[in-house]
Design an enzyme around this catalytic site. Structure first.
Site, PDB file in Angstrom:
ATOM      1  N   THR A  86       4.382 -28.545 -44.534  1.00 15.51           N
ATOM      2  CA  THR A  86       4.581 -29.995 -44.357  1.00 15.51           C
ATOM      3  C   THR A  86       4.080 -30.742 -45.606  1.00 15.51           C
ATOM      4  O   THR A  86       3.362 -30.180 -46.440  1.00 15.51           O
ATOM      5  CB  THR A  86       3.758 -30.490 -43.149  1.00 15.51           C
ATOM      6  OG1 THR A  86       2.377 -30.188 -43.426  1.00 15.51           O
ATOM      7  CG2 THR A  86       4.181 -29.815 -41.854  1.00 15.51           C
ATOM      8  N   GLU A 123       8.499 -24.832 -44.643  1.00  7.27           N
ATOM      9  CA  GLU A 123       7.853 -24.200 -45.813  1.00  7.27           C
ATOM     10  C   GLU A 123       6.643 -25.018 -46.287  1.00  7.27           C
ATOM     11  O   GLU A 123       6.358 -25.120 -47.480  1.00  7.27           O
ATOM     12  CB  GLU A 123       8.878 -23.930 -46.916  1.00  7.27           C
ATOM     13  CG  GLU A 123       9.950 -22.971 -46.373  1.00  7.27           C
ATOM     14  CD  GLU A 123      10.798 -22.293 -47.403  1.00  7.27           C
ATOM     15  OE1 GLU A 123      10.273 -22.012 -48.496  1.00  7.27           O
ATOM     16  OE2 GLU A 123      11.979 -22.020 -47.092  1.00  7.27           O
TER      17      GLU A 123
HETATM   18  N1  CAA Z   1      -0.679 -17.274 -53.830  1.00  6.77           N
HETATM   19  C1  CAA Z   1      -1.470 -16.176 -53.663  1.00  6.77           C
HETATM   20  N2  CAA Z   1      -2.593 -16.206 -52.927  1.00  6.77           N
HETATM   21  C2  CAA Z   1      -2.939 -17.370 -52.337  1.00  6.77           C
HETATM   22  C3  CAA Z   1      -2.168 -18.529 -52.457  1.00  6.77           C
HETATM   23  C4  CAA Z   1      -0.991 -18.451 -53.250  1.00  6.77           C
HETATM   24  N3  CAA Z   1      -0.216 -19.507 -53.409  1.00  6.77           N
HETATM   25  N4  CAA Z   1      -2.733 -19.520 -51.762  1.00  6.77           N
HETATM   26  C5  CAA Z   1      -3.836 -19.014 -51.219  1.00  6.77           C
HETATM   27  N5  CAA Z   1      -3.956 -17.703 -51.563  1.00  6.77           N
HETATM   28  C6  CAA Z   1      -5.036 -16.794 -51.218  1.00  6.77           C
HETATM   29  C7  CAA Z   1      -6.370 -17.383 -51.704  1.00  6.77           C
HETATM   30  O1  CAA Z   1      -6.642 -17.032 -53.031  1.00  6.77           O
HETATM   31  C8  CAA Z   1      -7.344 -16.753 -50.727  1.00  6.77           C
HETATM   32  O2  CAA Z   1      -7.611 -15.429 -51.140  1.00  6.77           O
HETATM   33  P1  CAA Z   1      -9.123 -14.855 -51.275  1.00  6.77           P
HETATM   34  O3  CAA Z   1      -9.745 -14.985 -49.939  1.00  6.77           O
HETATM   35  O4  CAA Z   1      -8.943 -13.435 -51.721  1.00  6.77           O
HETATM   36  O5  CAA Z   1      -9.792 -15.719 -52.286  1.00  6.77           O
HETATM   37  C9  CAA Z   1      -6.548 -16.647 -49.453  1.00  6.77           C
HETATM   38  O6  CAA Z   1      -5.178 -16.714 -49.808  1.00  6.77           O
HETATM   39  C10 CAA Z   1      -6.869 -17.748 -48.449  1.00  6.77           C
HETATM   40  O7  CAA Z   1      -6.633 -18.986 -49.108  1.00  6.77           O
HETATM   41  P2  CAA Z   1      -7.091 -20.351 -48.461  1.00  6.77           P
HETATM   42  O8  CAA Z   1      -8.572 -20.292 -48.187  1.00  6.77           O
HETATM   43  O9  CAA Z   1      -6.584 -21.451 -49.316  1.00  6.77           O
HETATM   44  O10 CAA Z   1      -6.339 -20.303 -47.046  1.00  6.77           O
HETATM   45  P3  CAA Z   1      -6.252 -21.338 -45.883  1.00  6.77           P
HETATM   46  O11 CAA Z   1      -6.322 -20.600 -44.592  1.00  6.77           O
HETATM   47  O12 CAA Z   1      -7.217 -22.478 -46.086  1.00  6.77           O
HETATM   48  O13 CAA Z   1      -4.739 -21.892 -45.950  1.00  6.77           O
HETATM   49  C11 CAA Z   1      -2.906 -23.199 -46.713  1.00  6.77           C
HETATM   50  C12 CAA Z   1      -4.187 -22.417 -47.055  1.00  6.77           C
HETATM   51  C13 CAA Z   1      -2.408 -23.723 -48.041  1.00  6.77           C
HETATM   52  C14 CAA Z   1      -3.179 -24.372 -45.782  1.00  6.77           C
HETATM   53  C15 CAA Z   1      -1.883 -22.212 -46.075  1.00  6.77           C
HETATM   54  O14 CAA Z   1      -2.276 -21.834 -44.773  1.00  6.77           O
HETATM   55  C16 CAA Z   1      -0.482 -22.783 -45.980  1.00  6.77           C
HETATM   56  O15 CAA Z   1       0.257 -22.810 -46.968  1.00  6.77           O
HETATM   57  N6  CAA Z   1      -0.071 -23.236 -44.784  1.00  6.77           N
HETATM   58  C17 CAA Z   1       1.306 -23.666 -44.570  1.00  6.77           C
HETATM   59  C18 CAA Z   1       2.141 -22.514 -44.120  1.00  6.77           C
HETATM   60  C19 CAA Z   1       3.595 -22.783 -44.303  1.00  6.77           C
HETATM   61  O16 CAA Z   1       4.041 -23.281 -45.329  1.00  6.77           O
HETATM   62  N7  CAA Z   1       4.371 -22.404 -43.293  1.00  6.77           N
HETATM   63  C20 CAA Z   1       5.771 -22.498 -43.356  1.00  6.77           C
HETATM   64  C21 CAA Z   1       6.329 -21.276 -42.718  1.00  6.77           C
HETATM   65  S1  CAA Z   1       7.848 -20.687 -43.352  1.00  6.77           S
HETATM   66  C22 CAA Z   1       9.020 -21.663 -42.630  1.00  6.77           C
HETATM   67  O17 CAA Z   1       8.969 -22.840 -42.792  1.00  6.77           O
HETATM   68  C23 CAA Z   1      10.035 -21.034 -41.742  1.00  6.77           C
HETATM   69  C24 CAA Z   1      11.357 -20.858 -42.326  1.00  6.77           C
HETATM   70  O18 CAA Z   1      12.064 -20.010 -41.857  1.00  6.77           O
HETATM   71  C25 CAA Z   1      11.875 -21.725 -43.402  1.00  6.77           C
END
Ligand code: CAA
Length: 394
Positions: free
Chosen positions: A378, A376
């Site tokens: 790193t 969820e």
């Molecule tokens: N809530 C709503 N919208 C959001 C948001 C949030 N928390 N965070 C970003 N957004 C929106 C932004 O507003 C933006 O929208 P607009 O273009 O309309 O302005 C859009 O999303 C893109 O945002 P970013 O430019 O910040 O996106 P990014 O590509 O740079 O990525 C990141 C941001 C924080 C690195 C994200 O990719 C991320 O959280 N990565 C980690 C993913 C993750 O946690 N994966 C775990 C998978 S689940 C798991 O672990 C499996 C399981 O089964 C447990």
């Protein structure tokens, strides 16, 4: 041989900040967890046993859909209730708690927030009652932290979507009945071209791929999900066509409070075992609890565990108050997961050679702790989220 459970477990000082209702819930969850889960935790870990019988009981108690409104079959409680229960389950068994956490935070929550009446009736109701189980399919073999770089494709054909791709590291993947799947609907639009879909695991072309053999949380499954021309009716699109990335990110905000909570529970289990052991074990003519070197470990372990709980509950309180909580959820997860790793490492140190054996639960806590720094988002991703929020707040 294992150290006796700490008889003072009911006296968690930070419960003074809970409402009377939350205190009653905490006591009930503590009692259930100690009675029904703790005795099975070692077997669940050793035999990689999926705790289906416990989950059935948890469903009956309302633990599988705590924040789902009563009208949709859930317990209709708040996030503070959720983390109050989840911490107690996590103290006993991290494998069981991640199954619960994913079902509540990653499968039910987006349906509550973005689901249509039809989706709530068909998918949310059975998941909230624990009759069915959910999973969340975002990561892929080639994209984890950079979630928007996914390759899974959804193509519209008449009134259906056709899904193709492979999802990776999916908690509950082997057992899930329903999956929240993220897929590219418009490749030219990057993150604005991602859709979210609710997919029935019985759909033709949906299959469970590689089942991961893991370091910890061994009783839960982590698998690939393979999608080969899976037909999904139009009605299973979750939210608007291009809103999938927002659905994914806002869902993870809530999920991160759950993982912070799991980390608090694992750390608490390690602290309780180390404290109990330090009273039993003697060295230099006295219990090691009287030795300064051990006291430093125990004091730091307790302080970091309590600080983690306070940060985690603060994020839960903001969410319950409909206030922004994305940064605080990331802070709570970052701090609690790193604290949990440190606390369980120092727990092994307190137990010495015994801590390194399977005679005590400490080595399980140590192995279970590591994943909280990874899934969820790193620790590195949490720092990105926090730093970006700071700049936005200026
Ligand atoms: N809530 C709503 N919208 C959001 C948001 C949030 N928390 N965070 C970003 N957004 C929106 C932004 O507003 C933006 O929208 P607009 O273009 O309309 O302005 C859009 O999303 C893109 O945002 P970013 O430019 O910040 O996106 P990014 O590509 O740079 O990525 C990141 C941001 C924080 C690195 C994200 O990719 C991320 O959280 N990565 C980690 C993913 C993750 O946690 N994966 C775990 C998978 S689940 C798991 O672990 C499996 C399981 O089964 C447990």
């Amino acid at each position: 041989m294992a150290a006796a459970p700490n008889p003072k477990r009911n006296a968690l000082w930070s419960d003074v900040f809970l409402s009377d209702d939350h205190k009653v819930l905490a006591e009930m969850a503590r009692d259930f967890s100690r009675r029904e889960i703790e005795p099975l935790a070692e077997k669940i870990d050793r035999d990689h046993h999926f705790p289906r019988e416990i989950l059935r009981q948890m469903g009956a108690l309302g633990f599988m859909g705590i924040m789902v409104p009563v009208e949709w079959g859930g317990a209709g409680l708040d996030t503070m209730s959720y983390v109050t229960v989840l911490e107690e389950i996590s103290v006993a068994c991290a494998s069981t708690s991640v199954v619960m956490s994913v079902n509540n935070s990653l499968a039910c929550a987006p349906l509550v927030k973005f689901g249509s009446i039809e989706q709530k009736e068909r998918f949310l109701r059975p998941m909230a009652s624990g009759e069915k189980l959910g999973c969340y399919c975002l990561s892929e073999p080639g994209s984890g932290s950079d979630a928007a770089a996914m390759k899974t494709r959804a193509v519209k054909k008449g009134d259906k979507w056709i899904l193709n791709g492979v999802k990776n590291f999916i908690t509950n993947g082997r057992e899930a009945d329903y999956a929240i799947v993220y897929a590219i609907v418009d490749p030219d639009k990057k993150h604005k071209g991602i859709g979210a879909f609710v997919v029935d695991a019985k759909s033709k072309g949906y299959s469970v791929g590689k089942v991961e053999d893991k370091l910890g949380i061994c009783g839960s499954s982590t698998t690939q999900i393979v999608l080969e021309n899976v037909e999904v009716p139009e009605s299973c699109l979750l939210g608007a066509e291009n809103d999938g990335f927002k659905v994914a990110m806002s869902t993870l905000d809530g999920g991160r409070i759950g993982i912070a909570c799991q980390a608090v529970g694992i750390a608490r289990a390690a602290l309780e075992e180390a404290t109990a052991y330090s009273l039993e074990r003697e060295a230099f003519g006295k219990p090691i609890a009287d030795l300064g070197a051990i006291q430093i470990h125990l004091a730091d372990m307790a302080t970091k565990t309590d600080a983690s709980r306070l940060l985690m509950r603060a994020a839960a309180a903001l969410k319950d108050g409909d206030r922004p909580f994305s940064k605080q959820a990331a802070q709570a997860k970052l701090f609690a997961s790193e604290a949990c790793m440190e606390v369980s490492t120092r727990g092994i140190q307190v137990l010495g050679g015994y801590g390194y054996t399977k005679d005590y639960a400490m080595e399980r806590h140590f192995r279970d702790a590591k994943i909280t720094e990874i899934y969820e988002g790193t620790s590195e991703i949490q720092r990105i989220v926090i730093a970006r929020s700071l700049v936005k707040e200026l």
